[in-house]
Design a protein around this motif. Structure first.
Motif, PDB file in Angstrom:
ATOM      1  N   ARG A 199       6.507   3.394 -10.225  1.00 15.07           N
ATOM      2  CA  ARG A 199       6.568   3.846  -8.835  1.00 15.07           C
ATOM      3  C   ARG A 199       7.780   4.735  -8.572  1.00 15.07           C
ATOM      4  NH1 ARG A 199       1.859   3.097  -5.851  1.00 15.07           N
ATOM      5  NH2 ARG A 199       0.768   1.306  -6.756  1.00 15.07           N
ATOM      6  N   ALA A 200       8.128   5.592  -9.488  1.00 13.49           N
ATOM      7  CA  ALA A 200       9.304   6.451  -9.300  1.00 13.49           C
ATOM      8  C   ALA A 200       9.232   7.287  -8.020  1.00 13.49           C
ATOM      9  CB  ALA A 200       9.522   7.340 -10.520  1.00 13.49           C
ATOM     10  N   PRO A 201       8.095   7.912  -7.697  1.00 11.14           N
ATOM     11  CA  PRO A 201       8.048   8.704  -6.453  1.00 11.14           C
ATOM     12  C   PRO A 201       8.202   7.850  -5.193  1.00 11.14           C
ATOM     13  CG  PRO A 201       6.280   9.336  -7.941  1.00 11.14           C
ATOM     14  CD  PRO A 201       6.848   8.067  -8.477  1.00 11.14           C
ATOM     15  N   ILE A 231       7.126   5.031   6.320  1.00 17.63           N
ATOM     16  CA  ILE A 231       7.204   3.779   5.571  1.00 17.63           C
ATOM     17  C   ILE A 231       7.331   2.597   6.526  1.00 17.63           C
ATOM     18  CG2 ILE A 231       8.593   2.469   3.908  1.00 17.63           C
ATOM     19  CD1 ILE A 231       7.047   4.873   2.705  1.00 17.63           C
ATOM     20  N   ASP A 232       6.582   1.520   6.240  1.00 17.31           N
ATOM     21  CA  ASP A 232       6.715   0.305   7.053  1.00 17.31           C
ATOM     22  C   ASP A 232       7.027  -0.936   6.229  1.00 17.31           C
ATOM     23  OD1 ASP A 232       4.292  -0.343   5.838  1.00 17.31           O
ATOM     24  OD2 ASP A 232       3.136  -0.375   7.700  1.00 17.31           O
ATOM     25  N   THR A 233       7.075  -0.790   4.886  1.00 18.00           N
ATOM     26  CA  THR A 233       7.295  -1.929   3.995  1.00 18.00           C
ATOM     27  C   THR A 233       8.322  -1.555   2.934  1.00 18.00           C
ATOM     28  OG1 THR A 233       5.016  -2.696   4.294  1.00 18.00           O
ATOM     29  CG2 THR A 233       6.196  -3.515   2.358  1.00 18.00           C
ATOM     30  N   GLY A 273       0.798  -1.221   0.000  1.00 19.07           N
ATOM     31  CA  GLY A 273       0.000   0.000   0.000  1.00 19.07           C
ATOM     32  C   GLY A 273       0.827   1.266   0.000  1.00 19.07           C
ATOM     33  N   HIS A 274       0.240   2.348   0.530  1.00 19.97           N
ATOM     34  CA  HIS A 274       0.861   3.669   0.448  1.00 19.97           C
ATOM     35  C   HIS A 274       2.056   3.837   1.389  1.00 19.97           C
ATOM     36  CE1 HIS A 274      -1.803   4.151   3.925  1.00 19.97           C
ATOM     37  NE2 HIS A 274      -1.037   5.176   4.282  1.00 19.97           N
ATOM     38  N   ARG A 275       2.255   2.910   2.320  1.00 24.48           N
ATOM     39  CA  ARG A 275       3.400   2.990   3.232  1.00 24.48           C
ATOM     40  C   ARG A 275       4.563   2.111   2.764  1.00 24.48           C
ATOM     41  NH1 ARG A 275       1.669   2.049   9.231  1.00 24.48           N
ATOM     42  NH2 ARG A 275       3.727   3.022   9.596  1.00 24.48           N
TER      43      ARG A 275
END
Length: 202
Positions: A51-53, A131-133, A12-14
């Motif tokens: 997913r460059a950003p 971030i967690d992943t 996801g987003h993290r």
């Protein structure tokens, strides 16, 4: 060795893609060339394109001069005097051109040892973004990727290792490390192929 899917659900987003040391330094005609680097590059570029950003590249910077360094690093750069910064084209430390084109929005973090964690910049970068992943690609499977993975485990990140986007100069130790990741770190490391990552990062 890869599992067919993500054991702990979609990304996801993290999540952040950490691409390890995909530099000219490790491509032909360098003395440190990793033969597989061109083989895995297209897989990595597919992820970076999407997913460059959410991508951060690490770069390994050799010692400035032969014999420079602390402890065994001094001996290391006596052996590899020809790879010291003052003896190579400065552009050699740059990313492979196909990946450099994505910076920015992708970020770059430099390091002077195998691990990207000790100097603190990567950890701070990830903390700022909650971030967690980590999705990890790059080289070498059994050196800098290994150091990246073990540090990530110790910090408690969920680690997704993309098996067809890793390279090494040794087939035997590449295969051995994938077995170790799968058999000994199954609670903390998910080993999957790029297609699984692309289809499960929402």
């Amino acid at each position: 060795m890869s599992m067919p899917g993500l054991a702990y659900g979609p990304l996801g987003h993290r999540c952040m893609h950490v691409c390890v040391d995909m530099q000219k330094l490790f491509a032909e005609p360098s003395q440190w060339a990793t033969p597989w680097i061109t083989r895995v590059l297209p897989h990595i570029e597919r992820l970076v394109e999407r997913r460059a950003p959410q991508t951060v590249f690490t770069r390994f910077l050799p010692a400035q001069k032969p014999g420079q360094g602390v402890g065994t690093w001094k001996r290391y750069y006596e052996r590899w005097a020809s790879m010291a910064i003052e003896n190579i084209d400065p552009e050699m430390v740059g990313l492979l051109p196909a990946l450099a084109a994505y910076c920015p929005p992708a970020a770059i973090i430099d390091k002077h040892i195998y691990s990207p964690w000790f100097e603190g910049h990567l950890r701070a970068f990830l903390n700022e973004r909650d971030i967690d992943t980590l999705v990890i690609t790059g080289g070498e499977t059994d050196v800098c990727v290994l150091a990246t993975v073990l540090g990530a485990i110790d910090f408690g990140y969920r680690v997704v290792l993309v098996t067809d986007a890793l390279c090494s100069s040794s087939d035997a130790t590449h295969d051995a490390l994938l077995t170790v990741y799968h058999q000994r770190f199954a609670q903390q490391v998910e080993t999957v192929e790029m297609e699984t990552v692309l289809s499960n990062w929402i």
